[in-house]
Scaffold this motif. Structure first.
Motif, PDB file in Angstrom:
ATOM      1  N   TRP A  26      11.816  -8.927 -11.575  1.00  0.00           N
ATOM      2  CA  TRP A  26      10.427  -9.233 -11.273  1.00  0.00           C
ATOM      3  C   TRP A  26      10.217  -9.690  -9.845  1.00  0.00           C
ATOM      4  CZ3 TRP A  26       8.520 -14.152 -10.161  1.00  0.00           C
ATOM      5  CH2 TRP A  26       9.413 -15.210 -10.348  1.00  0.00           C
ATOM      6  N   LYS A  27      11.174 -10.407  -9.271  1.00  0.00           N
ATOM      7  CA  LYS A  27      11.019 -10.843  -7.879  1.00  0.00           C
ATOM      8  C   LYS A  27      11.020  -9.646  -6.928  1.00  0.00           C
ATOM      9  CE  LYS A  27      12.792 -15.515  -8.373  1.00  0.00           C
ATOM     10  NZ  LYS A  27      13.820 -16.471  -7.962  1.00  0.00           N
ATOM     11  N   LYS A  28      11.872  -8.671  -7.202  1.00  0.00           N
ATOM     12  CA  LYS A  28      11.885  -7.456  -6.377  1.00  0.00           C
ATOM     13  C   LYS A  28      10.583  -6.688  -6.553  1.00  0.00           C
ATOM     14  CE  LYS A  28      16.852  -6.898  -6.176  1.00  0.00           C
ATOM     15  NZ  LYS A  28      18.020  -6.100  -6.515  1.00  0.00           N
ATOM     16  N   ALA A  29      10.071  -6.650  -7.776  1.00  0.00           N
ATOM     17  CA  ALA A  29       8.792  -5.969  -8.027  1.00  0.00           C
ATOM     18  C   ALA A  29       7.678  -6.605  -7.208  1.00  0.00           C
ATOM     19  CB  ALA A  29       8.451  -6.016  -9.516  1.00  0.00           C
ATOM     20  N   LEU A  30       7.644  -7.932  -7.186  1.00  0.00           N
ATOM     21  CA  LEU A  30       6.607  -8.621  -6.416  1.00  0.00           C
ATOM     22  C   LEU A  30       6.808  -8.447  -4.910  1.00  0.00           C
ATOM     23  CD1 LEU A  30       6.132 -11.881  -8.500  1.00  0.00           C
ATOM     24  CD2 LEU A  30       4.732  -9.809  -8.496  1.00  0.00           C
ATOM     25  N   HIS A  31       8.052  -8.333  -4.505  1.00  0.00           N
ATOM     26  CA  HIS A  31       8.329  -8.071  -3.087  1.00  0.00           C
ATOM     27  C   HIS A  31       7.777  -6.696  -2.675  1.00  0.00           C
ATOM     28  CE1 HIS A  31      10.341  -8.111   0.772  1.00  0.00           C
ATOM     29  NE2 HIS A  31      10.858  -6.934   0.473  1.00  0.00           N
ATOM     30  N   ILE A  32       7.994  -5.712  -3.509  1.00  0.00           N
ATOM     31  CA  ILE A  32       7.467  -4.369  -3.221  1.00  0.00           C
ATOM     32  C   ILE A  32       5.944  -4.394  -3.219  1.00  0.00           C
ATOM     33  CG2 ILE A  32       7.311  -1.983  -4.049  1.00  0.00           C
ATOM     34  CD1 ILE A  32      10.201  -2.450  -5.194  1.00  0.00           C
ATOM     35  N   PHE A  33       5.347  -5.107  -4.176  1.00  0.00           N
ATOM     36  CA  PHE A  33       3.893  -5.240  -4.218  1.00  0.00           C
ATOM     37  C   PHE A  33       3.386  -5.887  -2.927  1.00  0.00           C
ATOM     38  CE2 PHE A  33      -0.090  -7.321  -5.328  1.00  0.00           C
ATOM     39  CZ  PHE A  33      -0.766  -6.302  -5.982  1.00  0.00           C
ATOM     40  N   SER A  34       4.077  -6.908  -2.472  1.00  0.00           N
ATOM     41  CA  SER A  34       3.720  -7.576  -1.219  1.00  0.00           C
ATOM     42  C   SER A  34       3.835  -6.615  -0.033  1.00  0.00           C
ATOM     43  CB  SER A  34       4.625  -8.791  -1.004  1.00  0.00           C
ATOM     44  OG  SER A  34       4.378  -9.385   0.233  1.00  0.00           O
ATOM     45  N   MET A  35       4.855  -5.771  -0.045  1.00  0.00           N
ATOM     46  CA  MET A  35       5.013  -4.762   1.008  1.00  0.00           C
ATOM     47  C   MET A  35       3.809  -3.829   1.043  1.00  0.00           C
ATOM     48  SD  MET A  35       9.070  -3.703   0.690  1.00  0.00           S
ATOM     49  CE  MET A  35       8.675  -2.034   1.110  1.00  0.00           C
ATOM     50  N   MET A  36       3.272  -3.517  -0.129  1.00  0.00           N
ATOM     51  CA  MET A  36       2.107  -2.637  -0.190  1.00  0.00           C
ATOM     52  C   MET A  36       0.920  -3.273   0.521  1.00  0.00           C
ATOM     53  SD  MET A  36       2.262  -1.107  -4.066  1.00  0.00           S
ATOM     54  CE  MET A  36       0.974   0.129  -3.853  1.00  0.00           C
ATOM     55  N   THR A  37       0.711  -4.569   0.298  1.00  0.00           N
ATOM     56  CA  THR A  37      -0.433  -5.232   0.925  1.00  0.00           C
ATOM     57  C   THR A  37      -0.226  -5.387   2.421  1.00  0.00           C
ATOM     58  OG1 THR A  37       0.425  -7.452   0.454  1.00  0.00           O
ATOM     59  CG2 THR A  37      -1.016  -6.474  -1.189  1.00  0.00           C
ATOM     60  N   GLN A  38       0.987  -5.669   2.828  1.00  0.00           N
ATOM     61  CA  GLN A  38       1.281  -5.850   4.251  1.00  0.00           C
ATOM     62  C   GLN A  38       1.351  -4.526   5.000  1.00  0.00           C
ATOM     63  OE1 GLN A  38       4.870  -8.163   4.286  1.00  0.00           O
ATOM     64  NE2 GLN A  38       3.877  -9.912   3.335  1.00  0.00           N
ATOM     65  N   GLY A  39       1.750  -3.481   4.300  1.00  0.00           N
ATOM     66  CA  GLY A  39       1.897  -2.175   4.926  1.00  0.00           C
ATOM     67  C   GLY A  39       0.639  -1.339   4.896  1.00  0.00           C
ATOM     68  N   LYS A  40      -0.433  -1.950   4.464  1.00  0.00           N
ATOM     69  CA  LYS A  40      -1.734  -1.268   4.431  1.00  0.00           C
ATOM     70  C   LYS A  40      -1.753  -0.063   3.485  1.00  0.00           C
ATOM     71  CE  LYS A  40      -3.162  -4.096   7.611  1.00  0.00           C
ATOM     72  NZ  LYS A  40      -2.820  -5.420   7.243  1.00  0.00           N
ATOM     73  N   VAL A  41      -0.941  -0.131   2.434  1.00  0.00           N
ATOM     74  CA  VAL A  41      -0.975   0.890   1.400  1.00  0.00           C
ATOM     75  C   VAL A  41      -2.077   0.497   0.424  1.00  0.00           C
ATOM     76  CG1 VAL A  41       0.304   1.990  -0.483  1.00  0.00           C
ATOM     77  CG2 VAL A  41       1.475   1.401   1.644  1.00  0.00           C
ATOM     78  N   GLU A  42      -2.927   1.426   0.088  1.00  0.00           N
ATOM     79  CA  GLU A  42      -4.047   1.136  -0.796  1.00  0.00           C
ATOM     80  C   GLU A  42      -3.552   0.739  -2.181  1.00  0.00           C
ATOM     81  OE1 GLU A  42      -7.934   3.389  -2.701  1.00  0.00           O
ATOM     82  OE2 GLU A  42      -6.754   4.385  -1.156  1.00  0.00           O
ATOM     83  N   LEU A  43      -3.982  -0.431  -2.611  1.00  0.00           N
ATOM     84  CA  LEU A  43      -3.623  -0.902  -3.948  1.00  0.00           C
ATOM     85  C   LEU A  43      -4.526  -0.251  -4.973  1.00  0.00           C
ATOM     86  CD1 LEU A  43      -3.185  -4.678  -3.149  1.00  0.00           C
ATOM     87  CD2 LEU A  43      -1.378  -3.033  -3.623  1.00  0.00           C
ATOM     88  N   ASP A  44      -3.992  -0.043  -6.153  1.00  0.00           N
ATOM     89  CA  ASP A  44      -4.792   0.500  -7.244  1.00  0.00           C
ATOM     90  C   ASP A  44      -4.464  -0.261  -8.523  1.00  0.00           C
ATOM     91  OD1 ASP A  44      -2.287   1.509  -7.931  1.00  0.00           O
ATOM     92  OD2 ASP A  44      -2.890   3.597  -7.873  1.00  0.00           O
ATOM     93  N   THR A  45      -5.169   0.092  -9.577  1.00  0.00           N
ATOM     94  CA  THR A  45      -4.986  -0.572 -10.858  1.00  0.00           C
ATOM     95  C   THR A  45      -3.545  -0.445 -11.353  1.00  0.00           C
ATOM     96  OG1 THR A  45      -7.295  -0.166 -11.408  1.00  0.00           O
ATOM     97  CG2 THR A  45      -5.840  -0.689 -13.241  1.00  0.00           C
ATOM     98  N   ILE A  46      -2.943   0.698 -11.129  1.00  0.00           N
ATOM     99  CA  ILE A  46      -1.566   0.924 -11.602  1.00  0.00           C
ATOM    100  C   ILE A  46      -0.594  -0.032 -10.924  1.00  0.00           C
ATOM    101  CG2 ILE A  46       0.334   2.602 -11.664  1.00  0.00           C
ATOM    102  CD1 ILE A  46      -1.904   4.777 -11.943  1.00  0.00           C
ATOM    103  N   ALA A  47      -0.739  -0.239  -9.621  1.00  0.00           N
ATOM    104  CA  ALA A  47       0.145  -1.162  -8.897  1.00  0.00           C
ATOM    105  C   ALA A  47      -0.031  -2.592  -9.401  1.00  0.00           C
ATOM    106  CB  ALA A  47      -0.121  -1.083  -7.398  1.00  0.00           C
ATOM    107  N   PHE A  48      -1.289  -3.006  -9.570  1.00  0.00           N
ATOM    108  CA  PHE A  48      -1.540  -4.348 -10.094  1.00  0.00           C
ATOM    109  C   PHE A  48      -0.969  -4.500 -11.505  1.00  0.00           C
ATOM    110  CE2 PHE A  48      -4.656  -5.026  -6.702  1.00  0.00           C
ATOM    111  CZ  PHE A  48      -4.508  -6.389  -6.456  1.00  0.00           C
TER     112      PHE A  48
END
Length: 104
Positions: A26-48
């Motif tokens: 789960w920590k790695k999952a949240l790290h990747i999610f954080s990378m999405m927000t920092q890397g300007k990758v558009e978040l969607d419902t599936i990612a959340f």
């Protein structure tokens, strides 16, 4: 050895979050999610949904609720999966009342 460069797009990163969740990372999952927000990758419902589900595996109900609230602020539409994931994350920690109050 042939090297290829993989584009880290929304689909690839969401898939990686789901894989980490299924592997109880789960920590790695949240790290990747954080990378999405920092890397300007558009978040969607599936990612959340994938990130919230990962929180269940890590007994991280508070983070699950925070992600749920963040999702609402971004104006993304919650799905049945979203609600089930946040309730499950809270239920595992015995905090199901918090989930019910948050989604009401």
């Amino acid at each position: 050895m042939v090297q290829t460069k993989m584009e880290l797009d929304r689909i690839t990163l969401s898939t990686a979050i789901s894989a980490c969740e299924k592997g109880c990372q789960w920590k790695k999952a949240l790290h990747i999610f954080s990378m999405m927000t920092q890397g300007k990758v558009e978040l969607d419902t599936i990612a959340f949904n994938a990130a919230i589900s990962a929180c269940e595996k890590g007994d991280a109900w508070e983070i699950a609720l925070q992600l749920f609230n963040d999702m609402a602020r971004t104006k993304l539409e919650s799905s049945t999966v979203t609600y089930c994931a946040v309730i499950s994350a809270c239920e595992v920690a015995g905090k199901w009342k918090k989930a019910v109050c948050s989604i009401s």
